[in-house]
Write an enzyme that holds these catalytic residues in place. Structure first.
Site, short mmCIF file in Angstrom:
data_model
loop_
_atom_site.label_atom_id
_atom_site.label_comp_id
_atom_site.label_asym_id
_atom_site.label_seq_id
_atom_site.Cartn_x
_atom_site.Cartn_y
_atom_site.Cartn_z
N ARG A 78 0.85 -1.19 0.00
CA ARG A 78 0.00 0.00 0.00
C ARG A 78 0.88 1.23 0.00
O ARG A 78 1.69 1.42 0.92
CB ARG A 78 -0.91 0.00 1.23
CG ARG A 78 -1.75 1.24 1.35
CD ARG A 78 -2.47 1.36 2.68
NE ARG A 78 -3.17 2.64 2.74
CZ ARG A 78 -3.10 3.47 3.78
NH1 ARG A 78 -2.37 3.16 4.84
NH2 ARG A 78 -3.74 4.62 3.75
N HIS A 122 -2.73 11.10 0.77
CA HIS A 122 -2.15 10.83 2.09
C HIS A 122 -1.47 12.11 2.58
O HIS A 122 -0.27 12.15 2.81
CB HIS A 122 -1.16 9.67 2.00
CG HIS A 122 -0.87 9.01 3.33
ND1 HIS A 122 -0.99 7.64 3.55
CD2 HIS A 122 -0.45 9.54 4.50
CE1 HIS A 122 -0.64 7.37 4.81
NE2 HIS A 122 -0.33 8.49 5.41
N GLU A 167 -7.07 8.66 6.44
CA GLU A 167 -7.29 9.28 7.75
C GLU A 167 -7.78 10.72 7.66
O GLU A 167 -7.10 11.66 8.10
CB GLU A 167 -6.04 9.17 8.59
CG GLU A 167 -5.59 7.76 8.86
CD GLU A 167 -4.56 7.63 9.96
OE1 GLU A 167 -4.05 8.66 10.45
OE2 GLU A 167 -4.27 6.49 10.36
N ASN A 292 -7.05 1.86 9.98
CA ASN A 292 -5.73 1.97 10.62
C ASN A 292 -5.95 1.88 12.12
O ASN A 292 -6.69 2.71 12.68
CB ASN A 292 -5.06 3.31 10.28
CG ASN A 292 -4.74 3.44 8.80
OD1 ASN A 292 -4.82 2.48 8.05
ND2 ASN A 292 -4.38 4.64 8.38
N TYR A 294 -3.98 1.60 15.85
CA TYR A 294 -2.73 1.68 16.61
C TYR A 294 -2.93 1.51 18.10
O TYR A 294 -2.09 0.91 18.79
CB TYR A 294 -2.03 3.03 16.34
CG TYR A 294 -1.42 3.10 14.97
CD1 TYR A 294 -2.10 3.63 13.88
CD2 TYR A 294 -0.13 2.58 14.75
CE1 TYR A 294 -1.53 3.66 12.61
CE2 TYR A 294 0.44 2.60 13.49
CZ TYR A 294 -0.26 3.15 12.43
OH TYR A 294 0.30 3.16 11.18
N GLU A 352 -3.19 -0.12 8.21
CA GLU A 352 -2.01 0.26 8.99
C GLU A 352 -2.14 -0.31 10.41
O GLU A 352 -3.21 -0.23 11.00
CB GLU A 352 -1.83 1.78 9.11
CG GLU A 352 -1.43 2.47 7.84
CD GLU A 352 -1.22 3.96 8.04
OE1 GLU A 352 -0.87 4.38 9.18
OE2 GLU A 352 -1.45 4.73 7.08
N1 LIG Z 1 1.83 8.30 13.84
N2 LIG Z 1 1.92 7.51 13.18
C1 LIG Z 1 2.09 6.41 12.35
C2 LIG Z 1 1.20 6.49 11.09
C3 LIG Z 1 1.61 7.62 10.14
O1 LIG Z 1 3.00 7.52 9.83
C4 LIG Z 1 0.78 7.45 8.89
O2 LIG Z 1 1.19 8.32 7.84
C5 LIG Z 1 -0.69 7.75 9.19
O3 LIG Z 1 -1.47 7.24 8.13
C6 LIG Z 1 -1.15 7.16 10.53
O4 LIG Z 1 -0.76 7.84 11.66
C7 LIG Z 1 -0.24 6.66 11.48
#
Ligand SMILES: N#[N+]C[C@@H]1[C@@H](O)[C@H](O)[C@@H](O)[C@@H]2O[C@H]12
Length: 448
Positions: A78, A122, A167, A292, A294, A352
């Site tokens: 991706r 992005h 996001e 995503n 985390y 993610e």
């Molecule tokens: N912080 N963090 C890691 C990660 C970031 O590096 C990504 O670009 C985003 O899509 C999402 O926030 C997650």
């Protein structure tokens, strides 16, 4: 006791990155500047004054990086396209060398049997469009759609999976509410407007894809499940506000045709009554949703905190990553089951999931031992398998990230990669977690 880990035979294992975080060469071959180029240039915006001028030099090293993916046995990759490589002014004349770069990357992936999964946006908005109001200008839905049409026409024969946005919550919360991310605004009215225009642009691009595309399109949202700090009404209400703002704000209008009512209550007159026609546009049918995941947050009521009046509660016994995120794999299971309960069964990809820990290469043998990342990966695999066992239609998992990269305003200090990058030499070194991930991919999780 842990439940047996099982993944469907056609489960898709991959990794994820984004253009500005890894490519470098942001102005090469006719590309235009993005808002992140501008944001990084302002002293104090990014830790250590870091920027994406070189990053992982992926623009020049993409063949080396695809070979790394092949070595790990990845089935998919991706990545995002930089809008201003394709349209240096954000609209108008196409920059053919920009298209050519992504065409070569896609061909390299396909030559190695790796499925390209493209994210259209992005966070790296062309600076020229920001000069015209960017996500605050309602015309951006058309600008974005024109940009996506170029890519659909150029790559849909080889790309079978598209995501419009990555996001949207982070784009508005960081870029327009709190000013911690590009373009660095701090304005409640702007945050609401940007959020709605992102969703209009999403719907318009999906509508365009239905005219041109032959494969699948979706959106990628971050979900951070919210848990009340106590059963007091204040904390329960605070938890609902936090969930509405961060999680339901983007999926409700797509699947339920309206925003969560808590938003109007929180934003007040900064949250207009959006035109009904907008929800017809936003609510285009999707083929999948990317999530995503985390961490979670435990939430309490905090009247002094603008504008949500909530505060996170640190969990004393928990492990926290370098980004201050609690390691909470159960939250992954809960995110997936809650999604299905609220929006109904549909294909989901974890687009993610990963963790930032600092693991320097061993001075003697050069290996990169990352036990905490390995522990997180194992626990998240269990959590993912548990969600599958509960009937959630998860189709794939993309580890964040393939490479250590530019962690936006946190710079290069926060390392999420399963592959270590020496940013002085650009040497790539597989971390121990990369070897484990390769085993997971090869055995479809049976090695766990
Ligand atoms: N912080 N963090 C890691 C990660 C970031 O590096 C990504 O670009 C985003 O899509 C999402 O926030 C997650």
């Amino acid at each position: 006791m842990s439940k047996p880990i099982h993944f469907p035979p056609d489960f898709i294992w991959g990794s994820a990155t984004s253009a500005y975080q890894i490519e470098g060469s942001p102005l090469a071959d006719g590309a235009g500047p993005s808002i992140w180029q501008r944001f990084c240039a302002v002293p104090g915006n990014v830790r250590d004054g870091d920027n994406g001028d070189i990053a992982c030099d992926h623009y020049n090293r993409y063949k080396e990086d695809v070979a790394l993916m092949a070595r790990l046995g990845l089935k998919a990759y991706r990545f995002s396209v930089s809008w201003s490589r394709i349209l240096p002014q954000g609209r108008g004349a196409v920059n053919q060398p920009g298209l050519d770069f992504y065409s070569k990357l896609i061909d390299e992936l396909l030559a190695h049997g790796i499925e390209p999964m493209v994210t259209l946006y992005h966070w790296d908005l062309p600076a020229a469009l920001d000069d015209r109001g960017g996500w605050l200008n309602p015309d951006i839905a058309d600008w974005f759609t024109d940009y996506t049409r170029i890519l659909f026409k150029a790559f849909d024969g080889r790309v079978k999976s598209w995501a419009t946005l990555n996001e949207p919550w982070v784009v508005t919360d960081g870029g327009y509410m709190h000013g911690t991310l590009a373009p660095g605004h701090r304005n409640l009215h702007e945050a609401a407007l940007a959020s709605h225009n992102l969703m209009r642009a999403h719907g318009s691009a999906v509508q365009a894809y239905r005219e041109i595309g032959r494969h699948q399109i979706g959106i990628v949202v971050n979900i951070e499940p919210k848990y009340p700090a106590s059963q007091s009404q204040e904390d329960l209400d605070a938890t609902r506000r936090a969930d509405a703002y961060m999680n339901r704000q983007y999926l409700d209008p797509i699947f339920l045709g309206s925003y969560p009512p808590e938003l109007k209550q929180m934003f007040g007159d900064a949250w207009p009554d959006w035109p009904a026609a907008d929800f017809d546009l936003i609510g285009q049918k999707l083929d999948f949703v990317g999530i995503n995941y985390y961490t979670r947050s435990v939430v309490r009521n905090e009247p002094s905190n603008w504008p949500l009046k909530v505060a996170p509660v640190r969990q004393p016994q928990a492990t926290y990553t370098e980004t201050g995120w609690e390691v909470f794999p159960q939250g992954l299971t809960d995110t997936l089951t809650t999604f299905t309960q609220r929006y109904g069964p549909m294909p989901v990809y974890i687009m993610e999931n990963g963790s930032a820990f600092y693991d320097p290469p061993n001075a003697e043998n050069g290996r990169v031992h990352d036990p905490l990342r390995i522990d997180c990966l194992r626990k998240n695999m269990q959590a993912l398998s548990n969600a599958l066992a509960q009937g959630v239609d998860v189709r794939g998992y993309m580890v964040w990230s393939l490479l250590d990269n530019l962690e936006w305003s946190l710079g290069f200090a926060k390392r999420f990669g399963i592959v270590h990058v020496n940013f002085e030499t650009q040497q790539r070194t597989l971390k121990d977690s990369a070897y484990l991930y390769a085993d997971i991919v090869a055995s479809n999780g049976a090695c766990l």
